[in-house]
Design a protein around this motif. Sequence first.
Motif, PDB file in Angstrom:
ATOM      1  N   LEU A   1       0.927  -1.147   0.116  1.00  0.00           N
ATOM      2  CA  LEU A   1      -0.087   0.023   0.118  1.00  0.00           C
ATOM      3  C   LEU A   1       0.785   1.285  -0.089  1.00  0.00           C
ATOM      4  CD1 LEU A   1      -2.921   1.338   0.367  1.00  0.00           C
ATOM      5  CD2 LEU A   1      -2.388   1.140   2.806  1.00  0.00           C
ATOM      6  N   VAL A   2       0.727   1.993  -0.969  1.00  0.00           N
ATOM      7  CA  VAL A   2       1.475   3.315  -1.016  1.00  0.00           C
ATOM      8  C   VAL A   2       0.598   4.448  -0.762  1.00  0.00           C
ATOM      9  CG1 VAL A   2       2.682   4.937  -2.555  1.00  0.00           C
ATOM     10  CG2 VAL A   2       2.812   2.159  -3.070  1.00  0.00           C
ATOM     11  N   GLU A   3       0.967   5.514   0.217  1.00  0.00           N
ATOM     12  CA  GLU A   3       0.044   6.398   0.757  1.00  0.00           C
ATOM     13  C   GLU A   3       0.642   7.494   0.606  1.00  0.00           C
ATOM     14  OE1 GLU A   3      -2.427   5.489   4.412  1.00  0.00           O
ATOM     15  OE2 GLU A   3      -0.554   4.053   4.918  1.00  0.00           O
ATOM     16  N   PRO A   4      -0.045   8.851   0.564  1.00  0.00           N
ATOM     17  CA  PRO A   4       0.325  10.194   0.399  1.00  0.00           C
ATOM     18  C   PRO A   4       1.238  10.651   1.256  1.00  0.00           C
ATOM     19  CG  PRO A   4      -1.976   9.897   0.110  1.00  0.00           C
ATOM     20  CD  PRO A   4      -1.554   8.637   0.449  1.00  0.00           C
ATOM     21  N   THR A   5       2.288  11.245   0.974  1.00  0.00           N
ATOM     22  CA  THR A   5       3.343  11.802   2.015  1.00  0.00           C
ATOM     23  C   THR A   5       3.698  13.182   1.662  1.00  0.00           C
ATOM     24  OG1 THR A   5       5.341  10.810   0.813  1.00  0.00           O
ATOM     25  CG2 THR A   5       4.353   9.424   2.542  1.00  0.00           C
ATOM     26  N   HIS A   6       3.514  13.642   0.707  1.00  0.00           N
ATOM     27  CA  HIS A   6       3.847  15.010  -0.062  1.00  0.00           C
ATOM     28  C   HIS A   6       2.535  15.725  -0.742  1.00  0.00           C
ATOM     29  CE1 HIS A   6       7.809  13.048   1.057  1.00  0.00           C
ATOM     30  NE2 HIS A   6       8.280  14.322   1.147  1.00  0.00           N
ATOM     31  N   ALA A   7       1.478  15.396  -0.211  1.00  0.00           N
ATOM     32  CA  ALA A   7       0.448  15.851  -1.322  1.00  0.00           C
ATOM     33  C   ALA A   7       0.242  17.369  -1.191  1.00  0.00           C
ATOM     34  CB  ALA A   7      -0.912  15.553  -0.531  1.00  0.00           C
ATOM     35  N   LYS A   8       0.958  18.061  -0.152  1.00  0.00           N
ATOM     36  CA  LYS A   8       0.793  19.626  -0.451  1.00  0.00           C
ATOM     37  C   LYS A   8       1.657  20.111  -1.456  1.00  0.00           C
ATOM     38  CE  LYS A   8       1.501  24.008   2.266  1.00  0.00           C
ATOM     39  NZ  LYS A   8       1.630  24.652   3.547  1.00  0.00           N
ATOM     40  N   VAL A   9       3.067  19.622  -1.651  1.00  0.00           N
ATOM     41  CA  VAL A   9       3.863  19.806  -2.585  1.00  0.00           C
ATOM     42  C   VAL A   9       3.281  19.594  -4.057  1.00  0.00           C
ATOM     43  CG1 VAL A   9       6.276  19.122  -3.385  1.00  0.00           C
ATOM     44  CG2 VAL A   9       5.987  19.242  -1.158  1.00  0.00           C
ATOM     45  N   TYR A  10       2.662  18.334  -4.094  1.00  0.00           N
ATOM     46  CA  TYR A  10       2.183  18.108  -5.571  1.00  0.00           C
ATOM     47  C   TYR A  10       1.099  18.722  -5.941  1.00  0.00           C
ATOM     48  CZ  TYR A  10       5.712  14.563  -6.174  1.00  0.00           C
ATOM     49  OH  TYR A  10       7.180  13.909  -6.576  1.00  0.00           O
ATOM     50  N   ASP A  11       0.286  19.366  -4.785  1.00  0.00           N
ATOM     51  CA  ASP A  11      -0.788  20.055  -5.034  1.00  0.00           C
ATOM     52  C   ASP A  11      -0.499  21.305  -5.812  1.00  0.00           C
ATOM     53  OD1 ASP A  11      -3.758  20.119  -4.935  1.00  0.00           O
ATOM     54  OD2 ASP A  11      -3.395  22.111  -3.581  1.00  0.00           O
TER      55      ASP A  11
END
Length: 493
Positions: free
Chosen positions: A467-477
Amino acid sequence: MLLLGIDVGTSSIKVAIVDAQTQQCIISVQYPDTETGITTLQKGWAEQSPEMWWENVQQAVIKAHASKKYNSQDIGAIGIAYQMHGLVCVDKNQQVLRDSIIWCDSRAVEIGNKAFDAIGHEKSLQHLLNSPGNFTAAKLAWVKQNEPEIFAQIDKIMLPGDFIAMKLTGQITTSVSSLSEGIFWDFKNQELSQDVFDYFGFDKGLIPEVKEVFTPHGNVQASVAECLSLKTGIPVSYKAGDQPNNALSLNVLEPGEVAATAGTSGVIYGVSNQLVYDHQSRINSFAHVNFTEERKRIGVLLCINGTGILNSWIKNITGNTFSYPEMNAAAAGIAPGSNGLQMLPFGNGAERMLENKLVQSHIHNIDFNVHKPAHLFRAAQEGIAFAFRYGFDIMRENGMQPSVIRAGKANMFLSDVFTHCFVNATNVPVELYDCDGSVGAAKGAGIGTGFYKTPKEAFSNSTPLNLVEPTHAKVYDELYGQWKGLLAKNMAV
């Protein structure tokens, strides 16, 4: 009992042999080793030879047999997955009349748009769940308008998987799932669409016998069985388009479950129990493999034509110096954002999610003193992930709110960089599975022949690799916001 799965892809044929009892894949092969070409006679056109598909299918089966890992006489059923929306035309002798107009061909866009207007937008959406768009029915209308001498010879039209089944069995069949992806099916009236056939002037006799997805579609002919070292008479007991089949492969069968693929094209595919549709036809709704009139299961499909094909193009223009694993490793050494380099991956025909606009691919902000091949590799994978985010937001608008997305660890998902970009751009975890379309097709054959009592039973031993979970969602947003701004500028041109 062994099951043979065939996946008729755009770039190659994949074949898998699955042990029905253990549900384990014994061997999976691909043919040819190099990517199959697409004939482009004019800008926006895309064709392939059905006879080439059949030759490659035979070679792939022979290649699998050559492994000596199983006895080919133990194969008891065959399942077929195939590239969706392609048009195959044959005469009364089952001879191909022209090359197939495949899924990424854009020539019929205006024909479909005119049909949408003539039938009526609301009526089309309520009955067809889609605009006639650039799908198989509109492609057939193009043949009628531009190649009347060929159209006059057509006995039956079919999709790519129907053609391979015909070559194996000598019989031509179709299903509601296949007819819906061609925009021939009226979901409200549960019959061939009278509106579509009347508007285009098609005879319903062009449509083959309609059967269930999971059922025998014919039996292997003696001549074919001898050539392919198979038992005469084994059934082709499953046929489905590649994306419904991929969802089956990932055990995505019930409302709210979502699958993703990122091969030549990219797809997010969710299941609903409602006759849902997008008012702008940016996403499409088709009958899923387990659809029945009483128990509706609609596959809501978001397709991006230009995904893995961009990665392949980048590989080719860098002189094939790098393998895909080497490209992925190099991309991992570059920070998110690729030092300002941004790519739009839409260079493979008109994009439905962009309202059938032919935006083309674009590379922005190249700095000759900064950017190296590794930046290109990462920017391509980020651009593909952002295209998924754009499409996923449309899915969210239409009621899809998954807590997890399932994907096979194949194609672009073999790249940790792409998987990381995808998860953080969409902000949804991804479960990765060891499966592919040919394995799913093999298990579909097991369901169709009755070895498995239900689709769920066929995947009872399936567990995720990780399972791969978000860790840098803000950066990619933030990076996605920049990318989306570039897309808006290019769409406005």
